[in-house]
Design a protein around this motif. Structure first.
Motif, PDB file in Angstrom:
ATOM      1  N   GLU A 281      23.045  30.982  66.781  1.00 25.71           N
ATOM      2  CA  GLU A 281      23.281  31.789  68.061  1.00 25.71           C
ATOM      3  C   GLU A 281      23.743  31.179  69.120  1.00 25.71           C
ATOM      4  O   GLU A 281      24.446  31.471  70.002  1.00 25.71           O
ATOM      5  N   GLY A 282      23.713  29.718  69.145  1.00 29.21           N
ATOM      6  CA  GLY A 282      24.353  28.969  70.242  1.00 29.21           C
ATOM      7  C   GLY A 282      25.788  28.887  69.914  1.00 29.21           C
ATOM      8  O   GLY A 282      26.748  29.076  70.972  1.00 29.21           O
ATOM      9  N   ASP A 283      26.331  28.990  68.676  1.00 35.77           N
ATOM     10  CA  ASP A 283      27.606  29.010  68.258  1.00 35.77           C
ATOM     11  C   ASP A 283      28.083  30.497  68.929  1.00 35.77           C
ATOM     12  O   ASP A 283      29.274  30.683  69.283  1.00 35.77           O
ATOM     13  N   ILE A 284      27.248  31.547  68.650  1.00 35.70           N
ATOM     14  CA  ILE A 284      27.826  32.993  68.972  1.00 35.70           C
ATOM     15  C   ILE A 284      28.214  32.979  70.465  1.00 35.70           C
ATOM     16  O   ILE A 284      29.089  33.407  70.907  1.00 35.70           O
ATOM     17  N   LEU A 285      27.358  32.477  71.377  1.00 34.12           N
ATOM     18  CA  LEU A 285      27.155  32.630  72.624  1.00 34.12           C
ATOM     19  C   LEU A 285      28.454  31.729  73.027  1.00 34.12           C
ATOM     20  O   LEU A 285      29.218  32.155  74.004  1.00 34.12           O
ATOM     21  N   ASP A 286      28.777  30.534  72.633  1.00 35.45           N
ATOM     22  CA  ASP A 286      29.931  29.680  73.028  1.00 35.45           C
ATOM     23  C   ASP A 286      31.196  30.500  72.733  1.00 35.45           C
ATOM     24  O   ASP A 286      32.163  30.465  73.396  1.00 35.45           O
ATOM     25  N   ASP A 287      31.072  31.097  71.572  1.00 45.22           N
ATOM     26  CA  ASP A 287      32.547  31.767  71.299  1.00 45.22           C
ATOM     27  C   ASP A 287      32.578  33.187  72.170  1.00 45.22           C
ATOM     28  O   ASP A 287      33.996  33.333  72.240  1.00 45.22           O
ATOM     29  N   CYS A 288      31.643  33.881  72.532  1.00 46.88           N
ATOM     30  CA  CYS A 288      31.637  34.807  73.350  1.00 46.88           C
ATOM     31  C   CYS A 288      32.614  34.513  74.769  1.00 46.88           C
ATOM     32  O   CYS A 288      33.239  34.982  75.192  1.00 46.88           O
ATOM     33  N   ILE A 289      31.908  33.312  75.196  1.00 48.08           N
ATOM     34  CA  ILE A 289      32.772  32.660  76.493  1.00 48.08           C
ATOM     35  C   ILE A 289      34.049  32.197  76.223  1.00 48.08           C
ATOM     36  O   ILE A 289      34.849  32.552  77.072  1.00 48.08           O
ATOM     37  N   ARG A 290      34.294  31.726  75.007  1.00 52.22           N
ATOM     38  CA  ARG A 290      35.752  31.374  74.578  1.00 52.22           C
ATOM     39  C   ARG A 290      36.679  32.509  74.599  1.00 52.22           C
ATOM     40  O   ARG A 290      37.645  32.562  75.211  1.00 52.22           O
ATOM     41  N   VAL A 291      36.206  33.661  74.058  1.00 53.34           N
ATOM     42  CA  VAL A 291      37.093  34.502  73.986  1.00 53.34           C
ATOM     43  C   VAL A 291      37.350  35.521  74.953  1.00 53.34           C
ATOM     44  O   VAL A 291      38.499  36.174  75.694  1.00 53.34           O
ATOM     45  N   ILE A 292      36.021  35.762  76.016  1.00 51.79           N
ATOM     46  CA  ILE A 292      36.044  36.355  77.080  1.00 51.79           C
ATOM     47  C   ILE A 292      37.158  35.572  78.047  1.00 51.79           C
ATOM     48  O   ILE A 292      38.104  36.010  78.643  1.00 51.79           O
ATOM     49  N   ASP A 293      37.193  34.063  78.309  1.00 50.14           N
ATOM     50  CA  ASP A 293      38.145  33.387  78.972  1.00 50.14           C
ATOM     51  C   ASP A 293      39.482  33.424  78.709  1.00 50.14           C
ATOM     52  O   ASP A 293      40.375  33.510  79.575  1.00 50.14           O
ATOM     53  N   ALA A 294      39.540  33.665  77.274  1.00 54.22           N
ATOM     54  CA  ALA A 294      40.955  33.427  77.078  1.00 54.22           C
ATOM     55  C   ALA A 294      41.670  34.794  76.903  1.00 54.22           C
ATOM     56  O   ALA A 294      42.965  34.755  77.056  1.00 54.22           O
ATOM     57  N   PHE A 295      40.924  35.988  76.743  1.00 52.60           N
ATOM     58  CA  PHE A 295      41.830  37.259  76.458  1.00 52.60           C
ATOM     59  C   PHE A 295      41.204  38.477  77.407  1.00 52.60           C
ATOM     60  O   PHE A 295      41.896  39.520  77.345  1.00 52.60           O
ATOM     61  N   HIS A 296      40.064  38.186  78.058  1.00 46.16           N
ATOM     62  CA  HIS A 296      39.539  39.340  79.007  1.00 46.16           C
ATOM     63  C   HIS A 296      40.429  39.462  80.311  1.00 46.16           C
ATOM     64  O   HIS A 296      40.701  38.600  80.870  1.00 46.16           O
ATOM     65  N   ASP A 297      40.983  40.788  80.275  1.00 51.03           N
ATOM     66  CA  ASP A 297      41.810  41.048  81.562  1.00 51.03           C
ATOM     67  C   ASP A 297      40.970  42.131  82.315  1.00 51.03           C
ATOM     68  O   ASP A 297      41.094  43.233  81.934  1.00 51.03           O
ATOM     69  N   PRO A 298      40.544  41.944  83.430  1.00 50.53           N
ATOM     70  CA  PRO A 298      39.900  43.034  84.235  1.00 50.53           C
ATOM     71  C   PRO A 298      40.866  43.892  85.064  1.00 50.53           C
ATOM     72  O   PRO A 298      40.368  44.528  85.636  1.00 50.53           O
ATOM     73  N   ALA A 299      42.100  43.314  84.971  1.00 49.80           N
ATOM     74  CA  ALA A 299      42.963  44.442  85.854  1.00 49.80           C
ATOM     75  C   ALA A 299      43.262  45.841  85.530  1.00 49.80           C
ATOM     76  O   ALA A 299      42.718  46.390  84.464  1.00 49.80           O
ATOM     77  N   PRO A 300      43.319  46.888  86.504  1.00 45.35           N
ATOM     78  CA  PRO A 300      43.180  48.271  86.233  1.00 45.35           C
ATOM     79  C   PRO A 300      44.212  48.569  85.015  1.00 45.35           C
ATOM     80  O   PRO A 300      43.742  49.491  84.306  1.00 45.35           O
ATOM     81  N   GLY A 301      45.269  47.955  85.162  1.00 44.61           N
ATOM     82  CA  GLY A 301      46.192  48.333  83.639  1.00 44.61           C
ATOM     83  C   GLY A 301      45.943  47.650  82.551  1.00 44.61           C
ATOM     84  O   GLY A 301      46.840  47.562  81.707  1.00 44.61           O
ATOM     85  N   SER A 302      44.856  46.793  82.425  1.00 42.73           N
ATOM     86  CA  SER A 302      44.684  45.933  81.360  1.00 42.73           C
ATOM     87  C   SER A 302      44.833  46.635  79.915  1.00 42.73           C
ATOM     88  O   SER A 302      44.184  47.664  79.990  1.00 42.73           O
ATOM     89  N   LEU A 303      45.473  46.131  79.188  1.00 45.88           N
ATOM     90  CA  LEU A 303      45.531  46.276  77.555  1.00 45.88           C
ATOM     91  C   LEU A 303      44.368  45.799  76.778  1.00 45.88           C
ATOM     92  O   LEU A 303      44.368  46.019  75.875  1.00 45.88           O
ATOM     93  N   CYS A 304      43.872  44.706  77.408  1.00 46.49           N
ATOM     94  CA  CYS A 304      42.618  44.240  76.560  1.00 46.49           C
ATOM     95  C   CYS A 304      41.522  43.772  77.541  1.00 46.49           C
ATOM     96  O   CYS A 304      41.617  42.953  78.378  1.00 46.49           O
ATOM     97  N   ARG A 305      40.435  44.260  77.268  1.00 53.25           N
ATOM     98  CA  ARG A 305      39.202  43.911  77.869  1.00 53.25           C
ATOM     99  C   ARG A 305      38.090  43.544  76.871  1.00 53.25           C
ATOM    100  O   ARG A 305      38.087  44.498  75.800  1.00 53.25           O
ATOM    101  N   VAL A 306      37.501  42.513  76.704  1.00 56.40           N
ATOM    102  CA  VAL A 306      36.547  41.972  75.765  1.00 56.40           C
ATOM    103  C   VAL A 306      35.216  42.527  76.063  1.00 56.40           C
ATOM    104  O   VAL A 306      34.696  42.116  77.277  1.00 56.40           O
TER     105      VAL A 306
END
Length: 446
Positions: free
Chosen positions: A172-197
């Motif tokens: 479970e620790g690895d799962i939470l760490d990877d959630c943080i990694r992918v959000i920081d790397a790929f999540h775009d909160p902008a209105p026209g975003s093509l990728c939200r994690v």
């Protein structure tokens, strides 16, 4: 970015706040945004003739497992209930590599695009052999669909009383760490975003309650949405009552899994109290009618949910449990099932289309999508109703009663992804050949 002018739609189903339906209307697109709607618009733009067509917002898919596109119609799973179906497929999925994940995602997204989908979520909850969430993110970026991948997970294997094999669960620790990694790397909160994690532990029968709590805290700290499976069938309800001493709705509420930033897949077996809870909290539901039929799970009380005010969208679910990924056909199935359960006036074709467009966009927290309105994102599906599928229809705008199941054109963020029925962003024949080779490899290893 090219300015586009859609010229002369026979029927324009806006799904805007007034649910306007316009005849002979034009739509001007610039910078990925709808700038103007009217008749005989004038603009310096590339003109797309949409006469003889119904124009709708792009459809929105709120639940999928794209990786399953490589395991459709597996013989041993064809007639199994949910838990048995999973036990057949887990060993096959355990052999997947990053190439399997990338290719299956492109196959599933291409099928969705041709069925009018402009925005899709995905729930990837297993990561064998070095696979990562970005395998699917890169696949979506190449096609050009708007994408909402969720970092799923399983943490309780069979040795601890869970359903999945131990080889497919993660610490479970690895799962939470990877959630943080992918959000920081790929999540775009902008209105026209093509990728939200999003963050998406798989289900109550494959993760711990502690992981569910921590995932909710993490997601809210990061400002992303939460997703999981809930109340899918009678087995699911029995498991919850046996293991947790409560129904799934109470389980979700106790762990912080209700609210407008949460959507649950299936919810076939929600009772009246759970429907009221979801309505009060704004908790969303991804309705997956074909999968629910395929696995014999039942008919979700969608009409009752909507009457109560529960946000509801549509999902094709995994290709291995559907076994298709045609979103406009899914909308038709949703309409028909509610009629089977409650009568022919339970759901109209237009209501089902609304669920498939603005309904899904709202469930995914994307109110700028799913409608054709000035200022909305330019995600649009064009349906040619001059062909045999609509012949004889007195109401061509009633697409789900008599209409095509593939689009003529598909526009995402102002870009043409499908033109004249052909995907413009990839070589579909090469993709199918790659998919076939990978599927044959998996079959040979059985």
């Amino acid at each position: 970015m090219t300015r586009l002018l859609l010229r002369g739609a026979d029927h324009l189903l806006t799904m805007d706040d007034a649910r306007r339906e316009l005849r002979g209307a034009d739509v001007l697109i610039d910078g990925g945004v709808i700038r103007e709607i009217g008749v005989a618009l004038r603009a310096d733009a590339t003109v797309i003739d949409v006469s003889g067509c119904v124009v709708t917002p792009g459809l929105v898919n709120t639940h999928h497992h794209l990786y399953q596109s490589l395991t459709r119609a597996v013989p041993a799973a064809q007639d199994a209930l949910l838990f048995g179906w999973l036990n057949v497929l887990y060993p096959i999925w355990a052999r997947f590599t990053p190439d399997h994940m990338f290719t299956s995602a492109q196959v599933g997204l291409a099928e969705l695009a041709l069925s009018g989908c402009t925005l899709s979520s995905d729930h990837l909850y297993l990561y064998p052999n070095g696979t990562r969430l970005e395998d699917t993110i890169h696949a979506a970026a190449e096609i050009g669909l708007r994408f909402q991948p969720t970092r799923g997970a399983m943490s309780i294997g069979r040795s601890q009383g869970g359903l999945p094999p131990d080889s497919l669960v993660e610490p479970e620790g690895d799962i939470l760490d990877d959630c943080i990694r992918v959000i920081d790397a790929f999540h775009d909160p902008a209105p026209g975003s093509l990728c939200r994690v999003g963050v998406a532990p798989c289900s109550p029968f494959s993760v711990s309650r502690d992981l569910m709590r921590q995932a909710a805290v993490l997601a809210r700290d990061k400002g992303v949405m939460l997703h999981t499976h809930l109340a899918e069938n009678d087995e699911d309800i029995a498991y919850s009552q046996e293991k947790f001493g409560c129904r799934p709705g109470q389980y979700a509420q106790d762990l912080g899994w209700v609210g407008p930033d949460v959507w649950h897949a299936h919810c076939v077996k929600l009772d009246a109290a759970e429907i009221a809870l979801f309505a009060e909290t704004g908790t969303g539901v991804a309705h997956c009618p074909c999968s629910n039929c395929r696995l014999g799970s039942g008919i979700a009380p969608v009409a009752a949910m909507r009457r109560a005010g529960v946000p509801v969208g549509l999902g094709v679910d995994g290709s291995a449990s559907n076994d298709a990924g045609n979103l406009v056909s899914e909308a038709r199935q949703a309409m028909l099932l509610q009629r089977v359960a409650q009568g022919a006036d339970a759901m109209s074709a237009r209501e089902a289309l609304e669920i498939a467009t603005r309904g899904g966009a709202d469930v995914l927290g994307r109110p700028e999508c799913g409608r054709i309105a000035v200022g909305a994102r330019a995600d649009i599906a064009v349906w040619d109703v001059s062909g045999i599928a609509s012949a004889g229809s007195w109401d061509p705008a009633a697409l789900l009663l008599a209409g095509p199941t593939t689009v003529r054109d598909l526009i995402v963020e102002g870009r043409e992804v499908v033109r004249d029925g052909h995907i413009q962003t990839l070589d579909l024949r090469a993709l199918i050949a790659r998919q076939t080779a990978l599927a044959q490899q998996l079959m040979a290893q059985l």
